[in-house]
Design a protein around this motif. Structure first.
Motif, short mmCIF file in Angstrom:
data_model
loop_
_atom_site.label_atom_id
_atom_site.label_comp_id
_atom_site.label_asym_id
_atom_site.label_seq_id
_atom_site.Cartn_x
_atom_site.Cartn_y
_atom_site.Cartn_z
N ALA A 179 0.84 -1.21 0.00
CA ALA A 179 0.00 0.00 0.00
C ALA A 179 0.87 1.25 0.00
O ALA A 179 0.56 2.25 -0.69
N LEU A 180 1.96 1.22 0.75
CA LEU A 180 2.86 2.37 0.79
C LEU A 180 3.53 2.56 -0.57
O LEU A 180 3.67 3.69 -1.05
N GLU A 181 3.92 1.46 -1.21
CA GLU A 181 4.54 1.56 -2.52
C GLU A 181 3.56 2.16 -3.53
O GLU A 181 3.93 3.02 -4.35
N ALA A 182 2.30 1.72 -3.48
CA ALA A 182 1.30 2.25 -4.41
C ALA A 182 1.10 3.74 -4.19
O ALA A 182 0.96 4.52 -5.16
N LEU A 183 1.08 4.15 -2.94
CA LEU A 183 0.91 5.57 -2.64
C LEU A 183 2.09 6.37 -3.16
O LEU A 183 1.92 7.46 -3.73
N MET A 184 3.31 5.86 -2.99
CA MET A 184 4.50 6.57 -3.45
C MET A 184 4.51 6.68 -4.98
O MET A 184 4.90 7.70 -5.53
N LYS A 185 4.07 5.62 -5.66
CA LYS A 185 4.00 5.67 -7.12
C LYS A 185 3.03 6.74 -7.58
O LYS A 185 3.29 7.50 -8.51
N LYS A 186 1.89 6.81 -6.91
CA LYS A 186 0.89 7.81 -7.28
C LYS A 186 1.42 9.22 -7.05
O LYS A 186 1.24 10.11 -7.87
N ARG B 56 4.54 10.14 -7.08
CA ARG B 56 5.57 10.43 -8.08
C ARG B 56 4.93 10.78 -9.43
O ARG B 56 5.37 11.68 -10.13
N GLU B 57 3.88 10.03 -9.80
CA GLU B 57 3.20 10.31 -11.06
C GLU B 57 2.52 11.67 -11.03
O GLU B 57 2.57 12.41 -12.01
N ASP B 58 1.92 12.00 -9.88
CA ASP B 58 1.27 13.31 -9.77
C ASP B 58 2.28 14.43 -9.86
O ASP B 58 2.02 15.47 -10.48
N ALA B 59 3.47 14.20 -9.25
CA ALA B 59 4.49 15.23 -9.30
C ALA B 59 5.04 15.41 -10.71
O ALA B 59 5.35 16.53 -11.15
N ALA B 60 5.13 14.28 -11.47
CA ALA B 60 5.66 14.36 -12.82
C ALA B 60 4.68 15.04 -13.78
O ALA B 60 5.10 15.71 -14.75
N SER B 61 3.39 14.90 -13.55
CA SER B 61 2.39 15.48 -14.44
C SER B 61 2.00 16.89 -14.06
O SER B 61 1.28 17.57 -14.79
N ALA B 62 2.48 17.34 -12.91
CA ALA B 62 2.08 18.69 -12.45
C ALA B 62 2.80 19.78 -13.27
O ALA B 62 3.90 19.58 -13.77
#
Length: 320
Positions: free
Chosen positions: A305-312, A314-320
């Motif tokens: 669950a922590l890994e999934a949250l970190m991936k999300k 990172r993706e949000d930061a990359a698309s911002a």
């Protein structure tokens, strides 16, 4: 007392860095606080500190290697047994003199260290300063006109104490170079470098005079948990990721017990918190501070669950 090299487990060619590494490793292993159930822990730790004190000091190390001092740092007594290899000559009626190559060495010890002088016998010249060689010339004239034997030499002793002992006070048993065992009371708030005089506990007088004094200087022993920074102490504490993000409380060791440290939400790794008055005794009669550094640690077990949250994130930061 064992050979200092054997105590530290190093060779006689070891450099300063090797000496330091060996000492730090053994200090953590042999510290009395880590061996509370061992009655000989204090003795072993004192032996370690004495060995380090000799080998970490270039001058003392040289004196030990040349045989001028022993494993306790005490000057070695001169050896007159050979009389320079020639020895006294015996004539028909007894001793007729000494070889021309015979050299007598005299040693005197005091706060300034060891002094050596020599006088050569034979050749029809007799002895030079024979009173100084055997101590007869070092007597003091009394108020009544007579002579009093010179007192024995003073001795200097370094006494390592833990940070806790210096802060809270303690009673320490000290072995003097003359074989005596004495108890010394360390007052609470004692600073490193404090020097105490023990009257009459020094070397005995060779001429029957009063004994010299012993001077004990307090030194701080390395600590397994705290790093010294002047009068302040530094300590690192592991903070779980959840507490770093959401905030929490951590128990932190101090010199007088355990303190509770509040970790604010969104604490970054490396952030340092100051606990005032929890350090070492200072010159003003107070204490330095304890500086606690936060180390952020991840869960020991893999958390999907922590890994999934970190991936999300990172993706949000990359698309911002």
């Amino acid at each position: 007392m064992r050979d200092p090299y054997d105590v530290l487990g190093i060779s006689k060619t070891a450099d300063e860095a090797e000496i330091k590494r060996a000492y730090r490793k053994l200090a953590k292993k042999l510290h009395p606080d880590a061996n509370a159930s061992d009655p000989k822990a204090q003795d072993r730790f004192a032996e370690l500190n004495t060995a380090h004190e000799i080998l970490a000091d270039k001058e003392k190390r040289g004196q030990y290697d040349r045989g001028e001092i022993d494993a306790e740092g005490k000057p070695r007594a001169p050896d007159f047994s050979g009389f320079g290899g020639g020895g006294p000559r015996r004539g028909p009626g007894g001793f007729s003199g000494f070889d021309g190559d015979t050299i007598f060495e005299s040693f005197s010890f005091g706060p300034e260290g060891m002094r050596r002088s020599s006088a050569r016998g034979g050749g029809g010249r007799g002895f030079e300063d024979v009173g100084d060689i055997f101590g007869f010339g070092r007597q003091r004239r009394s108020a009544g006109g007579g002579f009093q034997p010179q007192p024995g030499a003073d001795m200097e002793i370094s006494l390592p104490v833990s940070y806790e002992e210096a802060t809270q006070g303690a009673s320490k048993r000290v072995g003097l170079p003359n074989g005596k065992q004495i108890d010394i009371k360390i007052a609470a708030g004692t600073r490193e470098g404090h020097r105490m005089r023990l009257k009459g506990q020094g070397e005995a007088s060779p001429m029957g005079g009063p004994a010299g004094d012993a001077y004990v200087t307090i030194s701080y022993a390395p600590h397994p948990s705290f790093e010294r920074d002047g009068d302040d102490l530094r300590h690192a504490v592991d903070v779980p990721l959840a507490d770093a993000v959401l905030g929490g409380k951590m128990r932190v060791p101090t010199l007088t017990g355990v303190a509770e440290l509040a970790i604010p939400a969104w604490t970054s790794g490396g952030r340092t918190f100051r606990l005032r008055g929890k350090g070492l005794p200072n010159a003003t009669g107070g204490h330095g501070d304890l500086l606690v550094r936060a180390n952020i640690v991840l869960p020991k077990e893999k958390d999907e669950a922590l890994e999934a949250l970190m991936k999300k994130l990172r993706e949000d930061a990359a698309s911002a």
